[in-house]
Design a protein around this motif. Structure first.
Motif, PDB file in Angstrom:
ATOM      1  N   ALA A 262     -11.920  13.381  -9.627  1.00 54.46           N
ATOM      2  CA  ALA A 262     -11.756  11.938  -9.516  1.00 54.46           C
ATOM      3  C   ALA A 262     -10.470  11.647  -8.749  1.00 54.46           C
ATOM      4  O   ALA A 262      -9.464  12.346  -8.919  1.00 54.46           O
ATOM      5  CB  ALA A 262     -11.705  11.287 -10.897  1.00 54.46           C
ATOM      6  N   LEU A 263     -10.526  10.634  -7.890  1.00 55.30           N
ATOM      7  CA  LEU A 263      -9.357  10.209  -7.116  1.00 55.30           C
ATOM      8  C   LEU A 263      -8.884   8.872  -7.661  1.00 55.30           C
ATOM      9  O   LEU A 263      -9.643   7.902  -7.711  1.00 55.30           O
ATOM     10  CB  LEU A 263      -9.726  10.077  -5.639  1.00 55.30           C
ATOM     11  CG  LEU A 263      -8.605   9.610  -4.702  1.00 55.30           C
ATOM     12  CD1 LEU A 263      -7.518  10.679  -4.606  1.00 55.30           C
ATOM     13  CD2 LEU A 263      -9.164   9.298  -3.314  1.00 55.30           C
ATOM     14  N   ARG A 264      -7.618   8.838  -8.073  1.00 58.22           N
ATOM     15  CA  ARG A 264      -7.071   7.595  -8.626  1.00 58.22           C
ATOM     16  C   ARG A 264      -5.589   7.502  -8.279  1.00 58.22           C
ATOM     17  O   ARG A 264      -4.831   8.448  -8.513  1.00 58.22           O
ATOM     18  CB  ARG A 264      -7.272   7.549 -10.145  1.00 58.22           C
ATOM     19  CG  ARG A 264      -6.833   6.240 -10.796  1.00 58.22           C
ATOM     20  CD  ARG A 264      -7.130   6.218 -12.285  1.00 58.22           C
ATOM     21  NE  ARG A 264      -8.572   6.204 -12.530  1.00 58.22           N
ATOM     22  CZ  ARG A 264      -9.240   7.230 -13.044  1.00 58.22           C
ATOM     23  NH1 ARG A 264      -8.590   8.351 -13.341  1.00 58.22           N
ATOM     24  NH2 ARG A 264     -10.543   7.148 -13.242  1.00 58.22           N
ATOM     25  N   ASP A 265      -5.191   6.360  -7.704  1.00 52.99           N
ATOM     26  CA  ASP A 265      -3.787   6.096  -7.373  1.00 52.99           C
ATOM     27  C   ASP A 265      -3.199   7.195  -6.490  1.00 52.99           C
ATOM     28  O   ASP A 265      -2.046   7.621  -6.676  1.00 52.99           O
ATOM     29  CB  ASP A 265      -2.947   5.947  -8.641  1.00 52.99           C
ATOM     30  CG  ASP A 265      -3.384   4.751  -9.475  1.00 52.99           C
ATOM     31  OD1 ASP A 265      -3.857   3.766  -8.887  1.00 52.99           O
ATOM     32  OD2 ASP A 265      -3.265   4.823 -10.718  1.00 52.99           O
TER      33      ASP A 265
ATOM     34  N   GLU B  25      -9.270   8.602   0.736  1.00 47.86           N
ATOM     35  CA  GLU B  25     -10.345   7.745   0.250  1.00 47.86           C
ATOM     36  C   GLU B  25     -11.473   8.611  -0.296  1.00 47.86           C
ATOM     37  O   GLU B  25     -11.727   9.708   0.212  1.00 47.86           O
ATOM     38  CB  GLU B  25     -10.844   6.840   1.375  1.00 47.86           C
ATOM     39  CG  GLU B  25      -9.770   5.898   1.911  1.00 47.86           C
ATOM     40  CD  GLU B  25     -10.287   4.997   3.019  1.00 47.86           C
ATOM     41  OE1 GLU B  25     -11.488   5.104   3.354  1.00 47.86           O
ATOM     42  OE2 GLU B  25      -9.496   4.195   3.554  1.00 47.86           O
ATOM     43  N   ARG B  26     -12.149   8.106  -1.324  1.00 49.88           N
ATOM     44  CA  ARG B  26     -13.175   8.903  -1.997  1.00 49.88           C
ATOM     45  C   ARG B  26     -14.243   9.415  -1.033  1.00 49.88           C
ATOM     46  O   ARG B  26     -14.664  10.559  -1.105  1.00 49.88           O
ATOM     47  CB  ARG B  26     -13.843   8.068  -3.096  1.00 49.88           C
ATOM     48  CG  ARG B  26     -13.013   7.881  -4.350  1.00 49.88           C
ATOM     49  CD  ARG B  26     -13.821   7.211  -5.454  1.00 49.88           C
ATOM     50  NE  ARG B  26     -13.029   7.021  -6.661  1.00 49.88           N
ATOM     51  CZ  ARG B  26     -12.263   5.964  -6.887  1.00 49.88           C
ATOM     52  NH1 ARG B  26     -12.182   5.003  -5.964  1.00 49.88           N
ATOM     53  NH2 ARG B  26     -11.567   5.849  -8.001  1.00 49.88           N
TER      54      ARG B  26
ATOM     55  N   ARG C 265      -3.945  18.547 -10.638  1.00 47.58           N
ATOM     56  CA  ARG C 265      -3.625  17.263 -10.004  1.00 47.58           C
ATOM     57  C   ARG C 265      -3.022  17.512  -8.614  1.00 47.58           C
ATOM     58  O   ARG C 265      -1.964  18.132  -8.494  1.00 47.58           O
ATOM     59  CB  ARG C 265      -2.681  16.446 -10.882  1.00 47.58           C
ATOM     60  CG  ARG C 265      -3.282  16.168 -12.259  1.00 47.58           C
ATOM     61  CD  ARG C 265      -2.515  15.133 -13.039  1.00 47.58           C
ATOM     62  NE  ARG C 265      -3.083  14.959 -14.374  1.00 47.58           N
ATOM     63  CZ  ARG C 265      -4.120  14.190 -14.641  1.00 47.58           C
ATOM     64  NH1 ARG C 265      -4.718  13.520 -13.665  1.00 47.58           N
ATOM     65  NH2 ARG C 265      -4.581  14.085 -15.882  1.00 47.58           N
TER      66      ARG C 265
ATOM     67  N   LEU D  44      -5.693  13.309  -6.628  1.00 49.92           N
ATOM     68  CA  LEU D  44      -7.004  13.889  -6.895  1.00 49.92           C
ATOM     69  C   LEU D  44      -6.896  14.782  -8.131  1.00 49.92           C
ATOM     70  O   LEU D  44      -6.126  15.738  -8.151  1.00 49.92           O
ATOM     71  CB  LEU D  44      -7.480  14.716  -5.700  1.00 49.92           C
ATOM     72  CG  LEU D  44      -8.800  15.462  -5.880  1.00 49.92           C
ATOM     73  CD1 LEU D  44      -9.963  14.491  -6.062  1.00 49.92           C
ATOM     74  CD2 LEU D  44      -9.065  16.395  -4.704  1.00 49.92           C
TER      75      LEU D  44
ATOM     76  N   GLU E 230       0.803  -1.215   0.000  1.00 51.58           N
ATOM     77  CA  GLU E 230       0.000   0.000   0.000  1.00 51.58           C
ATOM     78  C   GLU E 230       0.840   1.270   0.000  1.00 51.58           C
ATOM     79  O   GLU E 230       0.503   2.241  -0.675  1.00 51.58           O
ATOM     80  CB  GLU E 230      -0.912   0.013   1.239  1.00 51.58           C
ATOM     81  CG  GLU E 230      -1.737   1.296   1.372  1.00 51.58           C
ATOM     82  CD  GLU E 230      -2.567   1.338   2.634  1.00 51.58           C
ATOM     83  OE1 GLU E 230      -3.112   2.410   2.946  1.00 51.58           O
ATOM     84  OE2 GLU E 230      -2.673   0.303   3.320  1.00 51.58           O
TER      85      GLU E 230
END
Length: 410
Positions: free
Chosen positions: A391-394, A352-353, A345, A397, A286
């Motif tokens: 959007a939140l990814r890897d 967490e979303r 970015r 944000l 993680e």
């Protein structure tokens, strides 16, 4: 090894050691300081949140606010922050600046002995200690036994918040109008603020700038400590704290997994060892930072020999600088044909979303991550846009902005 004197102009490396309560962060802060001093660096170990004097017993000495040398290693010093005394010092400086206000009101300012630390005073005391010791040039390394991660985030967020409040109370255009005060007073028919207000504002801004010069420096790093095996609540708190640190421009340099048992013991200990190893594997998957293993000594550490046996890793010379300031967060221009969008970015590892909250307010974006919030000034290009989604990814944000036709030039 005799420690070398700090080189003139070389900033002090600051290592903030934090984590969840009961994780052993005080012990590992001491082990880190001993490691740094053992490598020939003049090192100060500062404990901030140690009401039970754990560090005193660990080092077999009575720490005071004044740095004192320790016999464990040449060049190793230690001090204990006294929030009450630090609060009185800071309040006395502030009250001295506010004397014209007390004279105007016809009241006497509080005496030093009347002052008692208010809730949250430890945050101010920590920042003042970072400014004092981190900017003094006396130390090559400053290792801070910091409060739990949630409290550390609150402390590191204070300088920007206070500077923002100052800017609202005495904005730049009011300071620029200072020279025209007699004319403006005559035209407006109302008295203008006295010089002491502008001087106090400048003094406070300078103090905050000195603090941020230390906290935002590339040589300031954060390492988090987690006890193994940690429960789900402790792991979640650490993850949330990491996101809070990232929100305020502080990136975690490493994760220390404490009290790991060796394998090959009896049935119970071997089962606990396997449980620790499973959690260690999950943490490595993680966390995209170095994850260091520290052994369980079979007893509570006592003295320099036990601290050395923990083999705490050395602190790096500098922290990753990308994303440390909101000004460094990239804006990507994706305008192409009918797809008119710019993307801001924001690195938020650990977020967490369900914990995210976004509010656009004028030229600012209020961003919340769980219990942590920060008001961000939008880059100039984005001020002429409307928020089109996020959007939140890897751990990043991406906030999408669409040019506002009323404000964007054709």
């Amino acid at each position: 090894m005799t420690p070398a004197a700090p080189e003139p102009g070389v900033p002090t490396r600051v290592v903030l050691v934090s984590g969840a309560g009961g994780s052993g962060r005080t012990t590992l802060a001491a082990a880190t300081a001993l490691r740094e001093a053992g490598q020939g660096r003049r090192t100060l170990l500062l404990t901030v949140d140690d009401p039970h004097r754990t560090l005193d017993r660990l080092l077999d000495t009575r720490l005071t606010p004044a740095p004192q040398p320790l016999g464990a290693a040449d060049g190793l010093f230690a001090a204990r922050l006294d929030p009450q005394e630090a609060f009185r010092d800071a309040a006395a400086r502030l009250l001295g600046r506010a004397k014209p206000l007390f004279d105007l009101l016809g009241v006497d300012p509080l005496e030093r002995d009347e002052l008692s630390a208010l809730p949250g005073a430890v945050h101010l005391a920590l920042l003042d200690a970072l400014r004092t010791h981190g900017g003094s040039g006396q130390w090559q390394v400053l290792v801070v036994d910091a409060p739990p991660v949630a409290e550390l985030v609150a402390a590191l967020a204070l300088p920007e918040q206070l500077d923002r409040y100052l800017g609202r109370l005495v904005p730049e255009h009011r300071q620029a109008a200072r020279a025209l005060r007699p004319v403006l007073a005559a035209v407006a028919g109302v008295p203008m603020p006295g010089d002491w207000i502008f001087e106090a504002r400048s003094w406070a801004a300078a103090e905050l700038a000195e603090v941020r010069a230390v906290t935002d420096a590339p040589g300031t790093t954060v390492r988090l400590v987690v006890d193994a095996p940690a429960g789900p609540q402790a792991v979640a708190a650490l993850r949330s704290g990491r996101a809070g640190l990232a929100l305020h421009g502080q990136r975690v340099q490493s994760l220390l997994v404490n009290r790991l048992l060796p394998g090959g013991g009896d049935l119970f200990l071997d089962g606990l060892h396997r449980s620790q190893q499973r959690q260690l594997t999950a943490l490595r998957a993680e966390w995209d930072v170095p994850v260091h293993e520290l052994p369980h000594l079979g007893r509570e550490p006592e003295g320099p020999a036990d601290l050395a046996a923990l083999a705490a890793p050395s602190a790096p010379a500098s922290a990753p600088t990308e994303g440390r300031s909101a000004r460094e967060w990239p804006v990507e221009d994706l305008r192409d044909g009918d797809d008119q969008v710019l993307v801001w970015r924001i690195p938020l590892p650990g977020a967490e979303r369900g914990d995210l909250d976004l509010v656009r307010r004028g030229d600012e974006l209020v961003l919340g991550v769980g219990a942590y919030r920060r008001t961000l000034v939008l880059p100039s290009a984005l001020r002429r846009c409307t928020v089109a989604g996020a959007a939140l990814r890897d751990g990043v944000l991406a906030v999408r902005f669409a040019p506002d036709p009323r404000l964007w030039p054709r």
